[in-house]
Design an enzyme around this catalytic site. Structure first.
Site, PDB file in Angstrom:
ATOM      1  N   GLY A 122     -39.622   5.964  -7.113  1.00 46.24           N
ATOM      2  CA  GLY A 122     -39.610   5.577  -5.695  1.00 46.24           C
ATOM      3  C   GLY A 122     -39.679   4.094  -5.418  1.00 46.24           C
ATOM      4  N   PRO A 170     -40.961   4.221 -13.301  1.00 42.70           N
ATOM      5  CA  PRO A 170     -41.753   4.365 -12.071  1.00 42.70           C
ATOM      6  C   PRO A 170     -40.878   4.932 -10.953  1.00 42.70           C
ATOM      7  CG  PRO A 170     -42.034   2.175 -13.020  1.00 42.70           C
ATOM      8  CD  PRO A 170     -40.946   2.844 -13.805  1.00 42.70           C
ATOM      9  N   GLY A 202     -36.970   2.010  -6.460  1.00 41.62           N
ATOM     10  CA  GLY A 202     -35.616   1.453  -6.576  1.00 41.62           C
ATOM     11  C   GLY A 202     -35.124   1.250  -7.993  1.00 41.62           C
ATOM     12  N   LEU A 203     -35.770   1.925  -8.954  1.00 47.72           N
ATOM     13  CA  LEU A 203     -35.331   1.733 -10.337  1.00 47.72           C
ATOM     14  C   LEU A 203     -34.409   2.867 -10.819  1.00 47.72           C
ATOM     15  CD1 LEU A 203     -38.597   0.304 -11.968  1.00 47.72           C
ATOM     16  CD2 LEU A 203     -36.648  -0.937 -11.041  1.00 47.72           C
ATOM     17  N   ASP A 258     -25.671   4.137  -9.190  1.00 47.81           N
ATOM     18  CA  ASP A 258     -26.854   4.387 -10.027  1.00 47.81           C
ATOM     19  C   ASP A 258     -26.531   5.373 -11.145  1.00 47.81           C
ATOM     20  OD1 ASP A 258     -28.186   2.808  -8.235  1.00 47.81           O
ATOM     21  OD2 ASP A 258     -29.872   4.184  -7.966  1.00 47.81           O
ATOM     22  N   SER A 274     -34.124   8.789  -9.700  1.00 45.69           N
ATOM     23  CA  SER A 274     -33.488  10.052  -9.308  1.00 45.69           C
ATOM     24  C   SER A 274     -32.111  10.167  -9.950  1.00 45.69           C
ATOM     25  CB  SER A 274     -33.451  10.232  -7.789  1.00 45.69           C
ATOM     26  OG  SER A 274     -32.715   9.212  -7.192  1.00 45.69           O
ATOM     27  N   ALA A 275     -31.371   9.076 -10.008  1.00 48.23           N
ATOM     28  CA  ALA A 275     -30.058   9.135 -10.677  1.00 48.23           C
ATOM     29  C   ALA A 275     -30.217   9.458 -12.152  1.00 48.23           C
ATOM     30  CB  ALA A 275     -29.333   7.806 -10.503  1.00 48.23           C
ATOM     31  N   ALA A 276     -31.163   8.791 -12.814  1.00 47.78           N
ATOM     32  CA  ALA A 276     -31.352   9.032 -14.254  1.00 47.78           C
ATOM     33  C   ALA A 276     -31.743  10.479 -14.508  1.00 47.78           C
ATOM     34  CB  ALA A 276     -32.416   8.080 -14.808  1.00 47.78           C
TER      35      ALA A 276
HETATM   36  O1  PMV Z   1     -33.725   0.796  -3.970  1.00 46.50           O
HETATM   37  P1  PMV Z   1     -32.502   1.523  -4.335  1.00 46.50           P
HETATM   38  O2  PMV Z   1     -32.263   1.578  -5.794  1.00 46.50           O
HETATM   39  O3  PMV Z   1     -32.373   2.832  -3.651  1.00 46.50           O
HETATM   40  O4  PMV Z   1     -31.279   0.588  -3.873  1.00 46.50           O
HETATM   41  C1  PMV Z   1     -30.601   0.728  -2.694  1.00 46.50           C
HETATM   42  C2  PMV Z   1     -29.492  -0.286  -2.670  1.00 46.50           C
HETATM   43  C3  PMV Z   1     -28.934  -0.523  -1.289  1.00 46.50           C
HETATM   44  O5  PMV Z   1     -27.937  -1.522  -1.433  1.00 46.50           O
HETATM   45  C4  PMV Z   1     -30.012  -1.032  -0.355  1.00 46.50           C
HETATM   46  C5  PMV Z   1     -28.343   0.724  -0.658  1.00 46.50           C
HETATM   47  C6  PMV Z   1     -27.061   1.208  -1.319  1.00 46.50           C
HETATM   48  O6  PMV Z   1     -26.707   2.372  -1.052  1.00 46.50           O
HETATM   49  O7  PMV Z   1     -26.400   0.464  -2.048  1.00 46.50           O
END
Ligand code: PMV
Length: 321
Positions: free
Chosen positions: A105, A103, A107-108, A153, A111-113
């Site tokens: 946007g 999924p 936080g999983l 990530d 984009s890095a993967a």
């Molecule tokens: O939601 P994500 O996977 O973009 O996580 C961000 C993690 C933070 O600690 C909030 C920011 C960071 O750069 O580490």
């Protein structure tokens, strides 16, 4: 040179320490068994055509034609591909197809993967790539999306498993002493990591003393969590996730819907649950005792009308071919 090559890279969750990691604290990340698969094909033209589930674009230098979001979503992938092509002195273009079961946007780490898998598939057309080199190139590409990305990530997506990360100490692998039964649930609310990091920064500036106390608590949680993971003490891990969630609420990155999903998970047997990643919506993670409990928790969250899926830790990281 091959005419086509495929690579895939996994999603990630932050188990402990998000946000505080920005200020030098440690964080614990894990890769999970949801992947992005990229196929790179040589082309007769000299453009780079990239198609994903959410965008498509035909890139030629600074120009892009395609969907409205092509520039924002696909430019980092294009720039990574272009670098490899330049290095290999390959003058023809490529066709890149990105398929995702991660999924987007929330936080999983999608984009890095996608950066890791795209770099790897492109390199694989020419030679068997070195993982470290793929990771470094993917980090550069990802920095076009998240300027201040720690690189964590891309690292976890390339190497898989569990890592303990801090800005000063870098990455170290953690060996888990027990299988982790995980549920991920989506609040359905997209978040902007940048905005949330900024809001935490301004909270910190307004409450330096209190924030520094929370930072110490978050550091202690990460240290104890590392020991609990290594010892396979999943009950303790769950308790520490709950403790971590209290801090995330205090710094204002939880959300009503996240709180509701966490409550459903806990009421239905989760050992612990928390926001994972930047928060403000996004995803939550819950830890279950075993397989049956994991499906019960995921089932209840779905009954409440939210997307949820069962996950396992992925130990493969980047898969070539
Ligand atoms: O939601 P994500 O996977 O973009 O996580 C961000 C993690 C933070 O600690 C909030 C920011 C960071 O750069 O580490």
């Amino acid at each position: 040179m091959k005419s086509q090559a495929t690579a895939s890279a996994p999603a990630k969750v932050i188990l402990f320490g998000e946000h505080f990691v920005v200020y030098g604290n440690p964080a614990i990340l894990a890769s999970i068994d949801r992947r992005i698969t990229v196929r790179a094909k040589t082309a007769e033209h000299d453009k780079v055509f990239i198609k994903s589930d959410i965008a498509e674009g035909e890139f030629s230098g600074a120009t892009v034609k395609g969907s409205e979001n092509a520039e924002a979503v696909l430019r980092p992938l294009y720039s990574a591909v272009r670098q490899v092509l330049l290095e290999k002195k390959h003058e023809r273009g490529l066709e890149i197809e990105v398929r995702s079961d991660i999924p987007h946007g929330i936080g999983l780490g999608s984009s890095a993967a996608s950066c890791v898998a795209t770099v790897a598939a492109t390199c694989l057309l020419f030679e068997q790539p070195d993982r470290q080199a793929v990771c470094e190139r993917a980090v550069e590409a990802e920095r076009l999306i998240h300027k201040n990305s720690s690189g964590a990530d891309c690292y976890i997506s390339t190497f898989g498993g569990l890592i303990y990360y801090s800005k000063s100490e870098g990455f170290s692998k953690i060996r888990s002493g027990a299988e982790m039964y995980i549920v991920i649930a989506d609040t359905g609310i997209k978040h902007s990591t940048g905005d949330l990091v900024s809001s935490v920064k301004s909270l910190k500036e307004r409450n330096e003393q209190e924030f520094s106390r929370w930072t110490e608590q978050a550091r202690s949680i990460c240290g104890r969590a590392r020991s609990a993971i290594e010892a396979g003490d999943i009950r303790q891990m769950g308790a520490l996730m709950n403790e971590n969630q209290v801090l995330l609420s205090k710094i204002g990155v939880s959300h009503d819907v996240a709180d509701r999903l966490i409550e459903i998970a806990i009421k239905n047997g989760a050992l612990g649950a928390k926001v994972t990643g930047a928060g403000g919506g996004g995803a939550i993670i819950a830890l279950a005792l075993d397989k049956d409990s994991r499906s019960a928790i995921a089932g209840r969250i779905k009954e409440a009308g939210y997307n949820a899926f069962e996950a396992r830790i992925d130990y493969d990281g980047l898969i070539l071919g």
